[in-house]
Scaffold this motif. Structure first.
Motif, short mmCIF file in Angstrom:
data_model
loop_
_atom_site.label_atom_id
_atom_site.label_comp_id
_atom_site.label_asym_id
_atom_site.label_seq_id
_atom_site.Cartn_x
_atom_site.Cartn_y
_atom_site.Cartn_z
N GLU A 142 1.34 6.87 -7.00
CA GLU A 142 0.25 7.79 -7.40
C GLU A 142 0.37 9.15 -6.71
OE1 GLU A 142 -1.66 7.81 -9.75
OE2 GLU A 142 -2.52 5.84 -10.23
N ASN A 143 1.45 9.36 -5.97
CA ASN A 143 1.62 10.59 -5.20
C ASN A 143 0.43 10.85 -4.28
OD1 ASN A 143 4.13 11.19 -6.41
ND2 ASN A 143 3.06 11.92 -8.22
N GLY A 144 -0.06 9.77 -3.67
CA GLY A 144 -1.15 9.89 -2.70
C GLY A 144 -0.59 9.75 -1.29
N THR A 145 -1.40 10.07 -0.29
CA THR A 145 -0.93 9.92 1.08
C THR A 145 -1.27 8.53 1.62
OG1 THR A 145 -2.95 11.01 1.78
CG2 THR A 145 -0.95 12.36 1.71
N SER A 146 -2.31 7.89 1.06
CA SER A 146 -2.61 6.53 1.49
C SER A 146 -3.25 5.72 0.37
CB SER A 146 -3.53 6.54 2.71
OG SER A 146 -4.64 7.36 2.47
N ALA A 147 -2.98 4.41 0.43
CA ALA A 147 -3.55 3.48 -0.55
C ALA A 147 -4.10 2.28 0.20
CB ALA A 147 -2.48 3.03 -1.55
N GLU B 28 0.83 -1.21 0.00
CA GLU B 28 0.00 0.00 0.00
C GLU B 28 0.86 1.26 0.00
OE1 GLU B 28 -4.03 -1.80 2.14
OE2 GLU B 28 -2.51 -0.86 3.39
N VAL C 248 2.24 1.68 -3.60
CA VAL C 248 1.23 2.17 -4.55
C VAL C 248 0.88 3.64 -4.26
CG1 VAL C 248 -1.15 1.87 -5.39
CG2 VAL C 248 0.32 -0.12 -5.08
#
Lengths: 243, 129
Positions: free
Chosen positions: B67-72, B60, B63
Protein backbone atom coordinates in the motif's frame (compact mmCIF):
# COMPACT_ATOMS: atom_id res chain seq x y z
CA UNK A 1 -24.36 -0.36 -4.37
CA UNK A 2 -20.96 -0.28 -6.05
CA UNK A 3 -20.75 3.50 -5.70
CA UNK A 4 -17.38 4.89 -6.77
CA UNK A 5 -15.90 7.76 -4.76
CA UNK A 6 -13.24 10.09 -6.14
CA UNK A 7 -10.54 9.58 -3.50
CA UNK A 8 -8.26 12.46 -4.58
CA UNK A 9 -11.16 14.93 -4.61
CA UNK A 10 -12.41 13.71 -1.22
CA UNK A 11 -8.87 14.06 0.11
CA UNK A 12 -8.75 17.71 -1.04
CA UNK A 13 -11.92 18.43 0.93
CA UNK A 14 -10.60 16.51 3.95
CA UNK A 15 -7.28 18.38 3.94
CA UNK A 16 -8.99 21.75 3.61
CA UNK A 17 -11.04 21.03 6.75
CA UNK A 18 -8.28 19.17 8.66
CA UNK A 19 -10.16 15.87 8.61
CA UNK A 20 -8.82 12.33 8.55
CA UNK A 21 -9.66 10.41 5.39
CA UNK A 22 -10.14 6.67 5.89
CA UNK A 23 -10.58 4.45 2.82
CA UNK A 24 -11.63 0.80 2.75
CA UNK A 25 -9.61 -0.68 -0.12
CA UNK A 26 -10.91 -4.25 0.23
CA UNK A 27 -12.75 -4.46 -3.13
CA UNK A 28 -9.80 -3.19 -5.19
CA UNK A 29 -6.91 -4.66 -3.17
CA UNK A 30 -3.52 -2.94 -3.28
CA UNK A 31 -2.96 -4.60 -6.65
CA UNK A 32 -5.47 -2.30 -8.36
CA UNK A 33 -5.51 0.79 -6.14
CA UNK A 34 -3.41 2.58 -3.50
CA UNK A 35 -5.52 5.14 -1.60
CA UNK A 36 -2.58 6.51 0.45
CA UNK A 37 -1.08 7.79 -2.81
CA UNK A 38 -4.39 9.50 -3.58
CA UNK A 39 -4.33 11.38 -0.27
CA UNK A 40 -5.99 9.00 2.20
CA UNK A 41 -4.61 9.00 5.76
CA UNK A 42 -5.56 5.44 6.68
CA UNK A 43 -6.37 2.41 4.52
CA UNK A 44 -8.57 -0.36 5.89
CA UNK A 45 -8.66 -3.91 4.52
CA UNK A 46 -10.65 -6.95 5.24
CA UNK A 47 -7.68 -9.24 4.66
CA UNK A 48 -10.16 -12.12 4.56
CA UNK A 49 -10.94 -11.14 0.97
CA UNK A 50 -8.39 -10.67 -1.85
CA UNK A 51 -5.29 -10.55 0.37
CA UNK A 52 -6.06 -14.02 1.74
CA UNK A 53 -7.76 -15.01 -1.50
CA UNK A 54 -8.69 -18.56 -0.52
CA UNK A 55 -11.84 -18.20 1.61
CA UNK A 56 -9.98 -19.88 4.48
CA UNK A 57 -8.74 -17.17 6.88
CA UNK A 58 -10.13 -14.09 8.61
CA UNK A 59 -7.89 -11.03 8.86
CA UNK A 60 -8.02 -7.24 8.87
CA UNK A 61 -5.47 -4.48 8.21
CA UNK A 62 -4.92 -0.83 8.95
CA UNK A 63 -2.22 0.92 6.91
CA UNK A 64 -0.98 4.48 7.24
CA UNK A 65 1.98 6.69 6.36
CA UNK A 66 1.38 9.12 9.21
CA UNK A 67 3.70 8.68 12.18
CA UNK A 68 1.34 9.99 14.87
CA UNK A 69 -1.48 7.68 13.72
CA UNK A 70 0.89 4.74 13.53
CA UNK A 71 2.09 5.35 17.11
CA UNK A 72 -1.48 5.51 18.41
CA UNK A 73 -2.49 2.34 16.55
CA UNK A 74 0.62 0.48 17.82
CA UNK A 75 -0.38 1.37 21.37
CA UNK A 76 -4.02 0.40 20.78
CA UNK A 77 -3.35 -2.98 19.15
CA UNK A 78 -1.00 -4.14 21.91
CA UNK A 79 -3.39 -2.90 24.58
CA UNK A 80 -6.66 -4.25 23.21
CA UNK A 81 -5.25 -7.53 21.89
CA UNK A 82 -6.98 -8.32 18.57
CA UNK A 83 -3.73 -8.86 16.64
CA UNK A 84 -3.62 -11.63 14.02
CA UNK A 85 -2.31 -15.02 15.15
CA UNK A 86 1.05 -16.33 13.81
CA UNK A 87 -0.52 -19.15 11.79
CA UNK A 88 -3.18 -16.92 10.24
CA UNK A 89 -0.47 -14.33 9.48
CA UNK A 90 1.38 -17.02 7.55
CA UNK A 91 -1.77 -18.01 5.62
CA UNK A 92 -2.25 -14.39 4.55
CA UNK A 93 1.45 -14.13 3.57
CA UNK A 94 0.95 -17.22 1.44
CA UNK A 95 -2.22 -15.80 -0.12
CA UNK A 96 -0.56 -12.47 -0.97
CA UNK A 97 2.10 -14.21 -3.07
CA UNK A 98 -0.48 -14.85 -5.81
CA UNK A 99 -2.48 -11.61 -5.41
CA UNK A 100 -1.49 -10.30 -8.85
CA UNK A 101 -2.45 -13.32 -10.93
CA UNK A 102 -5.64 -13.86 -8.91
CA UNK A 103 -6.77 -10.25 -9.40
CA UNK A 104 -6.06 -10.37 -13.14
CA UNK A 105 -7.87 -13.66 -13.67
CA UNK A 106 -10.89 -12.75 -11.50
CA UNK A 107 -11.24 -9.45 -13.33
CA UNK A 108 -10.97 -11.12 -16.74
CA UNK A 109 -13.75 -13.53 -15.70
CA UNK A 110 -15.85 -10.70 -14.24
CA UNK A 111 -15.75 -8.77 -17.54
CA UNK A 112 -16.88 -11.87 -19.47
CA UNK A 113 -19.69 -12.54 -17.00
CA UNK A 114 -20.79 -8.87 -17.01
CA UNK A 115 -21.10 -9.05 -20.80
CA UNK A 116 -23.12 -12.27 -20.57
CA UNK A 117 -25.40 -10.87 -17.85
CA UNK A 118 -26.10 -7.78 -19.94
CA UNK A 119 -27.61 -10.00 -22.66
CA UNK A 120 -30.12 -11.68 -20.35
CA UNK A 121 -33.69 -10.45 -20.76
CA UNK A 122 -34.54 -11.35 -17.15
CA UNK A 123 -31.88 -8.89 -15.92
CA UNK A 124 -32.85 -5.25 -15.54
CA UNK A 125 -29.49 -3.86 -14.44
CA UNK A 126 -25.83 -4.93 -14.34
CA UNK A 127 -23.65 -2.84 -12.04
CA UNK A 128 -19.92 -3.25 -12.63
CA UNK A 129 -17.53 -0.28 -12.54
CA UNK A 130 -15.66 -1.77 -15.52
CA UNK A 131 -18.66 -1.12 -17.78
CA UNK A 132 -18.36 2.26 -19.54
CA UNK A 133 -22.00 3.03 -18.65
CA UNK A 134 -21.24 2.82 -14.90
CA UNK A 135 -21.28 6.31 -13.35
CA UNK A 136 -17.92 5.66 -11.70
CA UNK A 137 -16.12 4.33 -14.80
CA UNK A 138 -14.10 7.48 -15.53
CA UNK A 139 -13.14 7.92 -11.85
CA UNK A 140 -12.00 4.29 -11.75
CA UNK A 141 -9.80 4.82 -14.82
CA UNK A 142 -8.23 7.82 -13.12
CA UNK A 143 -7.58 6.38 -9.66
CA UNK A 144 -7.26 2.61 -10.12
CA UNK A 145 -5.33 0.18 -12.31
CA UNK A 146 -8.33 -2.11 -12.77
CA UNK A 147 -12.01 -2.53 -12.02
CA UNK A 148 -12.01 -5.57 -9.74
CA UNK A 149 -14.22 -8.63 -9.88
CA UNK A 150 -17.34 -7.66 -7.91
CA UNK A 151 -20.56 -7.60 -9.89
CA UNK A 152 -24.06 -6.67 -8.84
CA UNK A 153 -27.13 -7.38 -10.93
CA UNK A 154 -30.84 -6.86 -10.66
CA UNK A 155 -33.35 -9.48 -11.74
CA UNK A 156 -36.86 -8.83 -13.03
CA UNK A 157 -38.31 -10.11 -9.75
CA UNK A 158 -37.48 -11.22 -6.23
CA UNK A 159 -38.63 -14.76 -7.16
CA UNK A 160 -36.10 -14.90 -9.98
CA UNK A 161 -33.29 -13.81 -7.64
CA UNK A 162 -34.22 -16.36 -4.97
CA UNK A 163 -34.47 -19.14 -7.53
CA UNK A 164 -30.89 -18.46 -8.69
CA UNK A 165 -29.67 -18.74 -5.10
CA UNK A 166 -31.52 -22.07 -4.71
CA UNK A 167 -30.22 -23.55 -7.95
CA UNK A 168 -26.51 -22.68 -8.08
CA UNK A 169 -24.17 -25.58 -7.30
CA UNK A 170 -20.57 -24.86 -8.38
CA UNK A 171 -21.10 -21.17 -7.67
CA UNK A 172 -21.66 -21.10 -3.92
CA UNK A 173 -24.44 -19.17 -2.17
CA UNK A 174 -22.28 -17.75 0.61
CA UNK A 175 -21.26 -14.49 2.23
CA UNK A 176 -17.78 -13.03 1.75
CA UNK A 177 -15.86 -12.22 -1.43
CA UNK A 178 -12.42 -12.02 -2.93
CA UNK A 179 -11.55 -15.71 -2.91
CA UNK A 180 -10.58 -18.06 -5.74
CA UNK A 181 -14.04 -19.67 -5.61
CA UNK A 182 -16.98 -17.74 -7.10
CA UNK A 183 -19.57 -16.79 -4.48
CA UNK A 184 -23.05 -15.34 -4.86
CA UNK A 185 -24.72 -13.31 -2.10
CA UNK A 186 -28.13 -11.88 -1.31
CA UNK A 187 -27.20 -8.42 0.05
CA UNK A 188 -30.67 -7.68 1.47
CA UNK A 189 -30.46 -10.41 4.12
CA UNK A 190 -26.70 -11.03 4.21
CA UNK A 191 -24.07 -8.32 3.83
CA UNK A 192 -26.41 -5.36 4.21
CA UNK A 193 -29.08 -6.69 6.59
CA UNK A 194 -28.06 -4.16 9.24
CA UNK A 195 -28.47 -1.16 6.99
CA UNK A 196 -31.85 0.53 7.53
CA UNK A 197 -34.24 -0.43 4.72
CA UNK A 198 -34.67 3.16 3.57
CA UNK A 199 -30.91 3.69 3.09
CA UNK A 200 -30.58 0.25 1.55
CA UNK A 201 -33.16 1.05 -1.08
CA UNK A 202 -31.64 4.47 -1.75
CA UNK A 203 -28.40 2.65 -2.48
CA UNK A 204 -30.23 0.37 -4.89
CA UNK A 205 -30.12 -2.74 -2.70
CA UNK A 206 -33.51 -4.23 -3.41
CA UNK A 207 -34.88 -7.75 -2.92
CA UNK A 208 -34.17 -8.56 -6.57
CA UNK A 209 -30.45 -7.69 -6.35
CA UNK A 210 -27.70 -10.32 -6.26
CA UNK A 211 -23.97 -9.87 -5.82
CA UNK A 212 -21.33 -12.03 -7.43
CA UNK A 213 -17.72 -12.28 -6.28
CA UNK A 214 -16.08 -13.74 -9.35
CA UNK A 215 -13.33 -16.28 -8.74
CA UNK A 216 -10.67 -17.83 -10.94
CA UNK A 217 -12.54 -20.82 -12.42
CA UNK A 218 -12.75 -21.12 -16.19
CA UNK A 219 -15.13 -18.35 -17.28
CA UNK A 220 -16.97 -20.67 -19.70
CA UNK A 221 -17.78 -23.08 -16.86
CA UNK A 222 -19.14 -20.23 -14.74
CA UNK A 223 -21.26 -18.98 -17.64
CA UNK A 224 -22.47 -22.54 -18.37
CA UNK A 225 -23.77 -22.85 -14.82
CA UNK A 226 -25.42 -19.42 -14.93
CA UNK A 227 -26.96 -20.29 -18.32
CA UNK A 228 -28.46 -23.49 -16.88
CA UNK A 229 -29.77 -21.79 -13.73
CA UNK A 230 -31.28 -18.89 -15.67
CA UNK A 231 -33.02 -21.15 -18.26
CA UNK A 232 -34.46 -23.43 -15.54
CA UNK A 233 -35.75 -20.43 -13.60
CA UNK A 234 -37.32 -18.88 -16.70
CA UNK A 235 -39.12 -22.17 -17.47
CA UNK A 236 -40.43 -22.52 -13.91
CA UNK A 237 -41.59 -18.92 -13.53
CA UNK A 238 -43.17 -18.81 -16.99
CA UNK A 239 -44.91 -22.13 -16.35
CA UNK A 240 -46.35 -20.78 -13.12
CA UNK A 241 -47.56 -17.60 -14.83
CA UNK A 242 -49.49 -19.70 -17.39
CA UNK A 243 -51.17 -22.09 -14.92
CA UNK B 1 13.68 1.81 -9.61
CA UNK B 2 10.67 1.06 -7.48
CA UNK B 3 9.60 -2.54 -7.76
CA UNK B 4 6.23 -3.41 -9.22
CA UNK B 5 3.48 -4.79 -7.03
CA UNK B 6 3.62 -8.40 -8.31
CA UNK B 7 7.24 -8.53 -7.11
CA UNK B 8 6.43 -6.82 -3.81
CA UNK B 9 3.84 -9.55 -3.14
CA UNK B 10 6.68 -12.09 -3.15
CA UNK B 11 9.78 -10.32 -1.89
CA UNK B 12 10.33 -7.91 0.98
CA UNK B 13 13.28 -5.88 -0.29
CA UNK B 14 14.42 -4.65 3.12
CA UNK B 15 15.02 -8.22 4.32
CA UNK B 16 16.93 -9.45 1.31
CA UNK B 17 20.47 -10.58 1.98
CA UNK B 18 19.74 -11.44 5.60
CA UNK B 19 20.56 -15.00 6.61
CA UNK B 20 17.96 -15.38 9.36
CA UNK B 21 15.63 -18.36 9.50
CA UNK B 22 18.19 -20.71 7.87
CA UNK B 23 17.40 -19.13 4.50
CA UNK B 24 13.80 -20.39 4.54
CA UNK B 25 11.98 -19.15 1.42
CA UNK B 26 8.61 -19.34 3.17
CA UNK B 27 8.68 -17.15 6.28
CA UNK B 28 8.53 -19.40 9.40
CA UNK B 29 5.46 -19.54 11.64
CA UNK B 30 6.56 -18.47 15.11
CA UNK B 31 3.80 -20.21 17.01
CA UNK B 32 4.76 -18.92 20.43
CA UNK B 33 2.94 -16.86 23.06
CA UNK B 34 6.03 -15.61 24.84
CA UNK B 35 9.82 -15.22 24.49
CA UNK B 36 12.69 -15.97 26.92
CA UNK B 37 14.81 -13.03 28.00
CA UNK B 38 18.59 -13.48 28.02
CA UNK B 39 18.85 -11.44 31.24
CA UNK B 40 17.24 -8.70 33.31
CA UNK B 41 16.43 -5.74 31.12
CA UNK B 42 17.47 -7.71 28.01
CA UNK B 43 15.27 -8.90 25.16
CA UNK B 44 15.82 -11.19 22.17
CA UNK B 45 13.66 -8.76 20.18
CA UNK B 46 10.19 -9.91 21.18
CA UNK B 47 8.53 -10.08 24.59
CA UNK B 48 4.98 -11.37 24.25
CA UNK B 49 2.96 -12.17 21.11
CA UNK B 50 0.12 -9.73 21.85
CA UNK B 51 2.75 -7.00 21.58
CA UNK B 52 4.42 -8.42 18.49
CA UNK B 53 5.22 -11.71 16.83
CA UNK B 54 7.83 -12.19 14.06
CA UNK B 55 5.41 -13.81 11.56
CA UNK B 56 2.79 -11.12 12.12
CA UNK B 57 5.45 -8.41 11.89
CA UNK B 58 6.72 -9.77 8.58
CA UNK B 59 3.16 -9.79 7.18
CA UNK B 60 2.64 -6.20 8.36
CA UNK B 61 5.79 -5.11 6.53
CA UNK B 62 4.61 -6.81 3.34
CA UNK B 63 1.16 -5.20 3.49
CA UNK B 64 2.67 -1.78 4.26
CA UNK B 65 4.90 -2.15 1.20
CA UNK B 66 1.95 -3.12 -1.05
CA UNK B 67 0.00 0.00 0.00
CA UNK B 68 3.09 2.24 -0.02
CA UNK B 69 2.49 2.97 3.66
CA UNK B 70 5.08 3.31 6.41
CA UNK B 71 3.28 0.94 8.78
CA UNK B 72 0.55 -1.67 8.76
CA UNK B 73 -1.28 -3.49 11.54
CA UNK B 74 -2.66 -7.02 11.16
CA UNK B 75 -5.83 -7.83 13.07
CA UNK B 76 -7.99 -10.88 13.56
CA UNK B 77 -10.70 -9.68 11.13
CA UNK B 78 -11.73 -6.69 9.05
CA UNK B 79 -14.23 -5.69 11.74
CA UNK B 80 -11.51 -5.96 14.41
CA UNK B 81 -9.49 -3.52 12.29
CA UNK B 82 -12.38 -1.05 12.04
CA UNK B 83 -13.19 -1.44 15.76
CA UNK B 84 -9.58 -0.58 16.61
CA UNK B 85 -9.78 2.41 14.30
CA UNK B 86 -12.80 3.70 16.25
CA UNK B 87 -10.57 3.81 19.35
CA UNK B 88 -8.68 6.72 17.74
CA UNK B 89 -11.70 8.93 18.31
CA UNK B 90 -12.92 10.69 21.40
CA UNK B 91 -16.38 11.60 22.69
CA UNK B 92 -17.71 14.51 20.69
CA UNK B 93 -15.73 13.72 17.53
CA UNK B 94 -17.70 13.66 14.31
CA UNK B 95 -17.59 11.27 11.43
CA UNK B 96 -19.01 11.32 7.94
CA UNK B 97 -19.47 7.91 6.37
CA UNK B 98 -20.56 6.70 2.96
CA UNK B 99 -24.01 5.15 3.18
CA UNK B 100 -22.86 2.41 0.82
CA UNK B 101 -20.51 0.74 3.31
CA UNK B 102 -20.59 -2.92 4.30
CA UNK B 103 -23.59 -3.49 6.60
CA UNK B 104 -21.34 -4.65 9.45
CA UNK B 105 -19.72 -1.19 9.59
CA UNK B 106 -23.10 0.48 9.87
CA UNK B 107 -24.00 -1.97 12.68
CA UNK B 108 -20.76 -1.15 14.50
CA UNK B 109 -21.17 2.62 14.11
CA UNK B 110 -24.80 2.72 15.16
CA UNK B 111 -24.76 0.19 17.99
CA UNK B 112 -21.25 0.22 19.42
CA UNK B 113 -19.36 3.39 18.46
CA UNK B 114 -22.25 5.64 19.40
CA UNK B 115 -21.57 5.01 23.10
CA UNK B 116 -18.47 7.16 22.78
CA UNK B 117 -20.89 9.96 21.93
CA UNK B 118 -20.21 10.21 18.25
CA UNK B 119 -22.48 12.50 16.41
CA UNK B 120 -22.87 10.16 13.55
CA UNK B 121 -24.45 11.34 10.36
CA UNK B 122 -24.40 8.88 7.49
CA UNK B 123 -24.17 10.81 4.26
CA UNK B 124 -24.28 9.61 0.71
CA UNK B 125 -21.06 10.80 -0.89
CA UNK B 126 -21.46 9.22 -4.31
CA UNK B 127 -24.02 9.70 -7.03
CA UNK B 128 -26.80 7.18 -7.35
CA UNK B 129 -26.31 4.83 -10.23
Amino acid sequence: MMHVTDIAKTSEIAKKHHLLLIVDNTFMSPYFQNPLELGADIVVHSGTKYLSGHNDTLAGFLVTNRKEISEKLAFLIKTTGAGLSPFDSWLILRGIKTLGIRMEKSQENAIKIADWLKKQKSITKVIYPGLPEHSGYEIMKKQARGFGAMLTFQLESKEFALSILEKVRMIKFAESLGGVETLITYPTTQTHADVPQEIREKNGITESILRLSVGIENADDLIDELEKVFRETECELNGRAKS
Amino acid sequence: MNRKIETKCLHLEEEEGCTNHYGAISYPIYQTATYAHPGVGKSAGYDYSRLQNPTKEHLEKVVASLENGTSAFALSSGMAAISLLMELFRPGDHMIADSDLYGGCIRLFQNVSEKTAFNFPILIVAKRI
